[in-house]
Design a protein around this motif. Structure first.
Motif, PDB file in Angstrom:
ATOM      1  N   LYS A 176      -0.746   0.564  13.537  1.00 21.43           N
ATOM      2  CA  LYS A 176       0.540   0.576  14.224  1.00 21.43           C
ATOM      3  C   LYS A 176       1.664  -0.021  13.379  1.00 21.43           C
ATOM      4  N   LEU A 177       1.319  -0.672  12.278  1.00 28.18           N
ATOM      5  CA  LEU A 177       2.331  -1.263  11.407  1.00 28.18           C
ATOM      6  C   LEU A 177       2.964  -0.177  10.542  1.00 28.18           C
ATOM      7  N   LYS A 178       4.240  -0.323  10.279  1.00 25.32           N
ATOM      8  CA  LYS A 178       4.990   0.703   9.563  1.00 25.32           C
ATOM      9  C   LYS A 178       5.119   0.429   8.067  1.00 25.32           C
ATOM     10  N   ILE A 179       4.816  -0.779   7.640  1.00 27.37           N
ATOM     11  CA  ILE A 179       4.960  -1.127   6.231  1.00 27.37           C
ATOM     12  C   ILE A 179       3.596  -1.540   5.687  1.00 27.37           C
ATOM     13  N   SER A 180       3.403  -1.341   4.395  1.00 31.71           N
ATOM     14  CA  SER A 180       2.103  -1.585   3.773  1.00 31.71           C
ATOM     15  C   SER A 180       2.275  -2.433   2.519  1.00 31.71           C
ATOM     16  N   LYS A 181       1.166  -3.056   2.131  1.00 34.12           N
ATOM     17  CA  LYS A 181       1.161  -3.917   0.945  1.00 34.12           C
ATOM     18  C   LYS A 181      -0.156  -3.736   0.208  1.00 34.12           C
ATOM     19  N   VAL A 182      -0.076  -3.566  -1.104  1.00 33.43           N
ATOM     20  CA  VAL A 182      -1.264  -3.373  -1.940  1.00 33.43           C
ATOM     21  C   VAL A 182      -1.732  -4.738  -2.432  1.00 33.43           C
ATOM     22  N   SER A 220      11.618   0.560   0.388  1.00 30.01           N
ATOM     23  CA  SER A 220      12.401  -0.299   1.270  1.00 30.01           C
ATOM     24  C   SER A 220      11.715  -0.428   2.619  1.00 30.01           C
ATOM     25  N   ARG A 221      11.735  -1.634   3.192  1.00 28.49           N
ATOM     26  CA  ARG A 221      11.085  -1.858   4.478  1.00 28.49           C
ATOM     27  C   ARG A 221      11.827  -1.219   5.633  1.00 28.49           C
ATOM     28  N   THR A 222      13.085  -0.887   5.465  1.00 31.97           N
ATOM     29  CA  THR A 222      13.886  -0.329   6.553  1.00 31.97           C
ATOM     30  C   THR A 222      14.069   1.175   6.446  1.00 31.97           C
ATOM     31  N   THR A 223      14.236   1.690   5.224  1.00 35.80           N
ATOM     32  CA  THR A 223      14.509   3.118   5.058  1.00 35.80           C
ATOM     33  C   THR A 223      13.334   3.901   4.510  1.00 35.80           C
ATOM     34  N   ASN A 224      12.288   3.207   4.025  1.00 38.00           N
ATOM     35  CA  ASN A 224      11.120   3.849   3.411  1.00 38.00           C
ATOM     36  C   ASN A 224      11.486   4.684   2.188  1.00 38.00           C
TER      37      ASN A 224
END
Length: 236
Positions: A176-182, A220-224
């Motif tokens: 459900k999260l929209k941002i990811s981190k490697v 970007s976390r807001t605009t992808n």
């Protein structure tokens, strides 16, 4: 026995009338005196500030135009020394030191914690909450969906990888999260030349991807969109 009301003496009535006439004349004279008229005109002419404590300071009062935080000073008598407690009944804070005779707050040691209201629902739980917004100590925490380096081994060499492509390869699960981190993993990365798109990278993951000839593209976390490649705002 019959009593008859006698008329008041003429002399006393004349004296009362004469006194009333004198009072009216005196009032008219005061209202029309030049001193009263001048005083009323001067009070309405301009707004003035009276600071009564400046005489005790030995310096002139500042003007209203130059009054700011730097020109302010404490008034005489406004600063008091600290109250000494437990030094006798006559001192005012002697026996109970201002804590009273009985009760939980009069005992030694720590008192009730801040916000405690005796067991009833406290104020910070009674007020309405912002639905969908995190509250509490971790309200500024950013939560990422984690992509381990071992999940990148499912991609082909030289491919462009993001969370959606890894989801299609079933290397990661739906989130459900929209941002990811490697982040790094126990299993090392073996695929070379990957172009990895994510919103954040750890230092260990970035160095391992670049060591195999790959590149890390930050979104970007807001605009992808790719950071630095966003279109500037149109000038009017």
């Amino acid at each position: 026995m019959k009593t008859s009301l006698s008329a008041p003496p003429v002399a006393s009535t004349m004296r009362a009338a004469l006194a009333l006439v004198c009072l009216v004349q005196a009032a008219n004279g005061l209202m029309t005196s030049p001193a009263m008229v001048a005083r009323a005109a001067s009070s309405r002419a301009a707004v003035s500030m009276r600071i009564f404590a400046w005489k005790t300071r030995g310096e002139d009062a500042p003007t209203l135009e130059g009054l700011d935080m730097e020109s302010l000073s404490k008034s005489p008598g406004s600063t008091h020394r600290r109250m000494r407690k437990g030094r006798g009944v006559s001192a005012g804070k002697g026996v109970t030191c201002g804590f009273g005779n009985r009760g939980q707050k009069s005992r030694s040691g720590s008192s009730v914690r801040p916000g405690f209201e005796g067991g009833q629902i406290p104020l910070y739980r009674r007020i309405p909450k912002f639905v969908g917004r995190p509250m509490g100590p971790g309200h500024s925490k950013i939560e990422y969906e984690v992509i381990k380096l071992s999940a990148l081994n499912h991609a082909a060499e030289g491919a462009e990888v993001d969370y959606a492509s890894l989801l299609g390869l079933r290397a990661v699960s739906k989130s459900k999260l929209k941002i990811s981190k490697v982040v790094g993993s126990q299993d090392k990365l073996t695929v070379k030349g990957l172009k990895v798109k994510a919103h954040a990278f750890t230092d260990a993951a970035r160095s391992e991807i670049e060591a195999l000839g790959g590149s890390c593209i930050t979104l970007s976390r807001t605009t992808n969109k790719v950071v630095g490649a966003e279109e500037p705002a149109a000038e009017e």
